[in-house]
Design a protein around this motif. Structure first.
Motif, PDB file in Angstrom:
ATOM      1  N   ILE A  52       0.866  -1.127  -0.168  1.00  0.00           N
ATOM      2  CA  ILE A  52       0.116   0.084   0.006  1.00  0.00           C
ATOM      3  C   ILE A  52       0.844   1.320  -0.050  1.00  0.00           C
ATOM      4  CG2 ILE A  52      -1.505   1.123   1.461  1.00  0.00           C
ATOM      5  CD1 ILE A  52      -2.878  -1.457   2.258  1.00  0.00           C
ATOM      6  N   THR A  53       1.867   1.397   0.915  1.00  0.00           N
ATOM      7  CA  THR A  53       2.603   2.554   0.892  1.00  0.00           C
ATOM      8  C   THR A  53       3.438   2.783  -0.423  1.00  0.00           C
ATOM      9  OG1 THR A  53       4.425   1.064   2.051  1.00  0.00           O
ATOM     10  CG2 THR A  53       2.844   2.394   3.634  1.00  0.00           C
ATOM     11  N   LYS A  54       3.813   1.754  -1.072  1.00  0.00           N
ATOM     12  CA  LYS A  54       4.718   1.768  -2.222  1.00  0.00           C
ATOM     13  C   LYS A  54       3.671   2.660  -3.270  1.00  0.00           C
ATOM     14  CE  LYS A  54       7.421  -0.627  -5.655  1.00  0.00           C
ATOM     15  NZ  LYS A  54       7.874  -1.826  -6.039  1.00  0.00           N
ATOM     16  N   LEU A  55       2.282   1.995  -3.309  1.00  0.00           N
ATOM     17  CA  LEU A  55       1.432   3.031  -4.058  1.00  0.00           C
ATOM     18  C   LEU A  55       1.458   4.424  -3.667  1.00  0.00           C
ATOM     19  CD1 LEU A  55      -1.449   0.374  -4.574  1.00  0.00           C
ATOM     20  CD2 LEU A  55       0.471   0.837  -6.162  1.00  0.00           C
ATOM     21  N   LEU A  56       1.430   4.720  -2.345  1.00  0.00           N
ATOM     22  CA  LEU A  56       1.530   6.159  -1.847  1.00  0.00           C
ATOM     23  C   LEU A  56       2.741   6.951  -2.458  1.00  0.00           C
ATOM     24  CD1 LEU A  56      -0.003   5.409   1.864  1.00  0.00           C
ATOM     25  CD2 LEU A  56      -1.162   6.190  -0.122  1.00  0.00           C
ATOM     26  N   THR A  57       3.636   6.263  -2.728  1.00  0.00           N
ATOM     27  CA  THR A  57       4.920   7.019  -3.238  1.00  0.00           C
ATOM     28  C   THR A  57       4.862   7.793  -4.292  1.00  0.00           C
ATOM     29  OG1 THR A  57       5.912   5.054  -4.031  1.00  0.00           O
ATOM     30  CG2 THR A  57       6.348   5.562  -1.898  1.00  0.00           C
ATOM     31  N   TYR A  58       3.780   7.595  -5.134  1.00  0.00           N
ATOM     32  CA  TYR A  58       3.693   8.069  -6.358  1.00  0.00           C
ATOM     33  C   TYR A  58       2.768   9.484  -6.169  1.00  0.00           C
ATOM     34  CZ  TYR A  58       4.997   3.746  -8.462  1.00  0.00           C
ATOM     35  OH  TYR A  58       5.833   2.698  -9.088  1.00  0.00           O
ATOM     36  N   LEU A  59       2.236   9.788  -5.150  1.00  0.00           N
ATOM     37  CA  LEU A  59       1.468  10.939  -4.683  1.00  0.00           C
ATOM     38  C   LEU A  59       2.837  11.924  -4.815  1.00  0.00           C
ATOM     39  CD1 LEU A  59      -0.705   9.839  -1.662  1.00  0.00           C
ATOM     40  CD2 LEU A  59      -1.282  10.378  -4.203  1.00  0.00           C
ATOM     41  N   PRO A  60       2.449  13.274  -4.763  1.00  0.00           N
ATOM     42  CA  PRO A  60       3.491  14.314  -4.858  1.00  0.00           C
ATOM     43  C   PRO A  60       4.222  14.376  -3.425  1.00  0.00           C
ATOM     44  CG  PRO A  60       1.126  15.206  -5.572  1.00  0.00           C
ATOM     45  CD  PRO A  60       1.086  13.900  -5.204  1.00  0.00           C
ATOM     46  N   PRO A  80       7.258   3.029   2.185  1.00  0.00           N
ATOM     47  CA  PRO A  80       7.601   1.589   2.798  1.00  0.00           C
ATOM     48  C   PRO A  80       8.795   1.689   3.653  1.00  0.00           C
ATOM     49  CG  PRO A  80       7.390   1.975   0.293  1.00  0.00           C
ATOM     50  CD  PRO A  80       7.170   3.123   0.798  1.00  0.00           C
ATOM     51  N   ASP A  81       9.839   2.483   3.550  1.00  0.00           N
ATOM     52  CA  ASP A  81      10.766   2.509   4.527  1.00  0.00           C
ATOM     53  C   ASP A  81      10.513   3.095   5.971  1.00  0.00           C
ATOM     54  OD1 ASP A  81      14.151   2.441   4.286  1.00  0.00           O
ATOM     55  OD2 ASP A  81      13.452   3.810   5.833  1.00  0.00           O
TER      56      ASP A  81
END
Length: 401
Positions: A316-324, A330-331
């Motif tokens: 889920i957090t990997k997808l959130l990294t595409y937000l500005p 993930p880290d």
């Protein structure tokens, strides 16, 4: 001379004879067309007003009685001053008469720092971490440099390696080249080259690189910091669900941000901190479940508590990294699975703590209300705290600097 002038001169001489210990003995007068003018001698200096740096031999002389409008004699450069910890450190330095040089990138991010010091004591310089000339301009007049720069998430231009290793090494190298007396490098608690977190790995490698360039560096490893603008309690309080990884069993030692700023300010004058490593963590250890319990008691709200398996949280957090501006990376999920524990100094040696600096710590329960209270509903906003958590007292809801 006129009669009035002679009378004034006679009265002055009589007064000086009668009261020889008064401050008027520090004045001298000149005669000019019948007008007596008085010019004060310069302020006296005492032995404690002079400090000589051990590493470079540079003298530092204080002016004035101390305080915001005095001059401490120190010039401090604070990289990362626009961040969470930076604003509190700058305020503490500037209000004691230290001239602070503040490199910045964003024009709007540094405005609130202008009023932390007296006129001319807060100097702003636009800079780029990749530009050596910008760094030289920021450090060449300073006797101490603080490097607070860090990234919670990566961008195309600034990866963990470029910020925590290359950028830190560049600052240390130029500080050594331009004979800066002191360098304080802020890393992170749990920094380890074998850590599963890239953030913590690069922080550890950055420590090593800085130590090689500037052997007398003071390395500081703060734990999770909490305060009004933090990304710890605010994040845990602002979501409608209480999300956990590792079943909430990870142990944390949160530390009050002002305690860390006080420790950093103390290091400027305390030269026993040279070439030392400090781990700055809070006075108590909490699991994530216990921290959520404290937040619930302050908010007077019981939220649904969910444990998210680590693989799902990472996806889920990997997808959130595409937000500005990623809300969670993930880290950070990796770090939420690592319990706080003491580490080892770079190159061996003793790891010191707050007790070696004489800083009295504030616990999480006594200050959490300053952060969490804003997340209460309007029904409970003005109500006191139950179970003695928060320790509500009249007039303590302001932000301390």
């Amino acid at each position: 001379m006129t009669d009035h002038a002679w009378l004034s001169l006679f009265l002055l001489a009589l007064f000086m004879v009668m009261y020889p210990s008064t401050s008027l003995l520090k004045t001298r007068f000149t005669q000019n067309f019948g007008i007596i003018t008085f010019k004060q001698f310069k302020q006296k200096r005492f032995a404690h007003d002079l400090v000589v740096r051990k590493t470079t031999g540079k003298p530092i002389i204080k002016y004035g009685p101390g305080g915001r409008s005095s001059v401490s004699g120190h010039i401090a450069t604070v990289f990362g001053s626009t961040g969470f910890l930076g604003r509190y450190l700058v305020s503490k330095l500037a209000k004691h008469g230290t001239q602070v040089v503040l490199p910045y990138r964003d024009e709007d991010a540094k405005r609130h720092l202008k009023v932390t010091g007296d006129l001319g004591q807060v100097v702003f310089l636009e800079f780029d971490l990749r530009n050596e000339q910008n760094i030289i301009e920021a450090v060449r007049h300073s006797d101490i440099v603080y490097n607070l720069i860090g990234r919670d998430y990566e961008t195309k231009n600034f990866t963990y390696e470029k910020v925590h290793i290359e950028g830190a090494e560049r600052i240390a190298k130029l500080c050594k080249k331009f004979d800066v007396s002191r360098l304080v490098h802020v890393s992170a608690l749990n920094a380890d080259i074998n850590s599963p977190s890239r953030f913590l790995r690069t922080k550890a490698l950055g420590e090593k690189a800085v130590k090689e360039q500037f052997p007398d560096v003071t390395i500081v490893r703060p734990g999770y910091m909490f305060g009004p603008e933090d990304r710890f309690l605010n994040r845990l309080s602002g979501f409608p669900y209480e999300l956990m990884v590792n079943h909430g069993e990870t142990l944390f030692s949160p530390v009050y941000v002002i305690d860390v700023a006080t420790a950093l300010e103390t290091m400027m004058k305390n030269e026993t901190t040279i070439s030392s490593t400090y781990e700055l963590y809070g006075p108590a250890v909490y699991s994530m479940r216990e921290i959520y319990d404290i937040i619930d008691d302050i908010m007077k709200k019981k939220r649904t508590r969910l444990n998210v398996p680590s693989p799902i949280a990472l996806g889920i957090t990997k997808l959130l990294t595409y937000l500005p501006w990623p809300y969670l990376t993930p880290d950070e999920i990796e770090r939420y699975c690592i319990s706080d524990k003491p580490g080892k100094a770079v190159g061996g040696g003793e790891v010191k703590t707050f007790s070696d600096l004489g800083v009295e710590l504030v616990d999480l329960e006594s200050k959490a209300i300053q952060v969490v209270r804003r997340y209460r509903s309007n029904t409970h906003f003005d109500q006191p705290i139950s179970k003695n958590i928060g320790k509500v007292k009249k007039g303590v809801y302001h932000v301390e600097y």
